[in-house]
Write a protein that holds these residues in place. Structure first.
Motif, PDB file in Angstrom:
ATOM      1  N   MET A  96       0.729  -1.051  -0.108  1.00 30.96           N
ATOM      2  CA  MET A  96       0.031  -0.003  -0.033  1.00 30.96           C
ATOM      3  C   MET A  96       0.823   1.259   0.082  1.00 30.96           C
ATOM      4  SD  MET A  96      -2.947  -1.041  -0.047  1.00 30.96           S
ATOM      5  CE  MET A  96      -4.172   0.362   0.643  1.00 30.96           C
ATOM      6  N   ILE A  97       0.175   2.275  -0.745  1.00 29.26           N
ATOM      7  CA  ILE A  97       1.062   3.463  -0.600  1.00 29.26           C
ATOM      8  C   ILE A  97      -0.088   4.599  -0.097  1.00 29.26           C
ATOM      9  CG2 ILE A  97       1.790   5.514  -2.165  1.00 29.26           C
ATOM     10  CD1 ILE A  97       2.474   3.313  -4.357  1.00 29.26           C
ATOM     11  N   LYS A  98       0.408   5.194   1.223  1.00 35.61           N
ATOM     12  CA  LYS A  98      -0.245   6.324   1.745  1.00 35.61           C
ATOM     13  C   LYS A  98      -0.060   7.650   0.688  1.00 35.61           C
ATOM     14  CE  LYS A  98      -1.181   8.121   6.442  1.00 35.61           C
ATOM     15  NZ  LYS A  98      -0.766   8.284   7.812  1.00 35.61           N
ATOM     16  N   VAL A  99      -1.247   8.022   0.634  1.00 30.48           N
ATOM     17  CA  VAL A  99      -1.122   9.402  -0.108  1.00 30.48           C
ATOM     18  C   VAL A  99      -1.711  10.437   0.956  1.00 30.48           C
ATOM     19  CG1 VAL A  99      -1.879  10.711  -2.279  1.00 30.48           C
ATOM     20  CG2 VAL A  99      -1.435   8.238  -2.381  1.00 30.48           C
ATOM     21  N   LEU A 100      -1.094  11.567   0.865  1.00 27.86           N
ATOM     22  CA  LEU A 100      -1.409  12.661   1.675  1.00 27.86           C
ATOM     23  C   LEU A 100      -1.735  14.056   0.662  1.00 27.86           C
ATOM     24  CD1 LEU A 100       0.999  12.395   4.665  1.00 27.86           C
ATOM     25  CD2 LEU A 100      -1.265  11.334   4.416  1.00 27.86           C
ATOM     26  N   PHE A 101      -2.817  14.728   1.270  1.00 31.39           N
ATOM     27  CA  PHE A 101      -2.920  15.869   0.524  1.00 31.39           C
ATOM     28  C   PHE A 101      -2.735  17.009   1.638  1.00 31.39           C
ATOM     29  CE2 PHE A 101      -5.642  12.783  -1.555  1.00 31.39           C
ATOM     30  CZ  PHE A 101      -4.926  12.939  -2.619  1.00 31.39           C
ATOM     31  N   PHE A 102      -2.094  18.252   1.297  1.00 28.15           N
ATOM     32  CA  PHE A 102      -1.852  19.168   2.208  1.00 28.15           C
ATOM     33  C   PHE A 102      -2.307  20.591   1.611  1.00 28.15           C
ATOM     34  CE2 PHE A 102       1.269  16.291   3.598  1.00 28.15           C
ATOM     35  CZ  PHE A 102       0.996  16.347   5.087  1.00 28.15           C
ATOM     36  N   ALA A 103      -2.560  21.669   2.686  1.00 27.12           N
ATOM     37  CA  ALA A 103      -2.937  23.119   2.435  1.00 27.12           C
ATOM     38  C   ALA A 103      -4.007  22.947   1.562  1.00 27.12           C
ATOM     39  CB  ALA A 103      -1.784  23.643   1.964  1.00 27.12           C
ATOM     40  N   LYS A 104      -4.103  23.962   0.570  1.00 24.34           N
ATOM     41  CA  LYS A 104      -5.370  24.229  -0.329  1.00 24.34           C
ATOM     42  C   LYS A 104      -5.713  22.948  -1.043  1.00 24.34           C
ATOM     43  CE  LYS A 104      -7.047  27.613  -3.747  1.00 24.34           C
ATOM     44  NZ  LYS A 104      -6.698  28.564  -4.296  1.00 24.34           N
ATOM     45  N   LEU A 105      -4.695  22.027  -1.457  1.00 24.12           N
ATOM     46  CA  LEU A 105      -5.112  20.929  -2.149  1.00 24.12           C
ATOM     47  C   LEU A 105      -5.964  19.895  -1.204  1.00 24.12           C
ATOM     48  CD1 LEU A 105      -1.675  19.504  -3.869  1.00 24.12           C
ATOM     49  CD2 LEU A 105      -3.888  20.671  -4.971  1.00 24.12           C
ATOM     50  N   ARG A 106      -5.748  19.837   0.095  1.00 27.17           N
ATOM     51  CA  ARG A 106      -6.703  19.157   0.749  1.00 27.17           C
ATOM     52  C   ARG A 106      -7.898  19.678   0.625  1.00 27.17           C
ATOM     53  NH1 ARG A 106      -4.102  19.397   6.044  1.00 27.17           N
ATOM     54  NH2 ARG A 106      -4.953  21.612   6.191  1.00 27.17           N
ATOM     55  N   GLU A 107      -8.304  20.979   0.769  1.00 26.71           N
ATOM     56  CA  GLU A 107      -9.535  21.513   0.799  1.00 26.71           C
ATOM     57  C   GLU A 107     -10.339  21.016  -0.580  1.00 26.71           C
ATOM     58  OE1 GLU A 107      -8.974  25.664   1.656  1.00 26.71           O
ATOM     59  OE2 GLU A 107      -7.940  25.237   3.431  1.00 26.71           O
ATOM     60  N   GLN A 108      -9.492  21.206  -1.538  1.00 22.65           N
ATOM     61  CA  GLN A 108      -9.850  21.166  -2.919  1.00 22.65           C
ATOM     62  C   GLN A 108     -10.090  19.641  -3.328  1.00 22.65           C
ATOM     63  OE1 GLN A 108      -6.607  23.362  -4.875  1.00 22.65           O
ATOM     64  NE2 GLN A 108      -8.165  25.199  -5.237  1.00 22.65           N
ATOM     65  N   VAL A 109      -9.520  18.848  -2.561  1.00 24.33           N
ATOM     66  CA  VAL A 109      -9.661  17.243  -3.061  1.00 24.33           C
ATOM     67  C   VAL A 109     -10.731  16.953  -2.148  1.00 24.33           C
ATOM     68  CG1 VAL A 109      -8.631  14.931  -2.875  1.00 24.33           C
ATOM     69  CG2 VAL A 109      -7.279  16.884  -3.784  1.00 24.33           C
ATOM     70  N   GLY A 110     -10.926  17.642  -1.095  1.00 23.36           N
ATOM     71  CA  GLY A 110     -12.072  17.139  -0.078  1.00 23.36           C
ATOM     72  C   GLY A 110     -11.592  15.824   0.985  1.00 23.36           C
ATOM     73  N   ARG A 111     -10.351  15.624   0.817  1.00 23.98           N
ATOM     74  CA  ARG A 111      -9.961  14.668   2.150  1.00 23.98           C
ATOM     75  C   ARG A 111      -8.441  14.961   2.097  1.00 23.98           C
ATOM     76  NH1 ARG A 111     -10.206   8.890  -0.785  1.00 23.98           N
ATOM     77  NH2 ARG A 111     -12.111   9.784  -1.068  1.00 23.98           N
TER      78      ARG A 111
END
Length: 83
Positions: A1-16
């Motif tokens: 498995m690969i853990k994928v993280l989203f930060f800052a504005k990307l987190r808000e735009q991606v929704g997770r």
């Protein structure tokens, strides 16, 4: 498995803030992982294909051409600005 993280504005735009994806084929790149993320979250394509998304593998900056392996943590974030 690969853990994928989203930060800052990307987190808000991606929704997770994170997701898990199955390991990719040996020698796959961050760009390939980005394709896999978009396949799972097609609504996030416009955000993730902006052309200025940065990546880090296991907390170290990495180009989209860098290789991703099973067990890696890959973070995507927008360019950082400051002043």
């Amino acid at each position: 498995m690969i853990k994928v993280l989203f930060f800052a504005k990307l987190r808000e735009q991606v929704g997770r803030s994170e997701m898990q994806l199955p390991a990719l084929d040996s020698g796959s790149s961050v760009a390939s992982l980005l394709d896999a993320v978009i396949a799972e979250l097609p609504e996030a394509e416009a955000v993730l294909r902006q052309g200025n998304v940065l990546a880090a593998i296991n907390q170290e900056m990495a180009p989209l051409s860098a290789t991703v392996a099973d067990g890696d943590e890959v973070a995507f974030f927008p360019p950082v600005t400051g002043g």
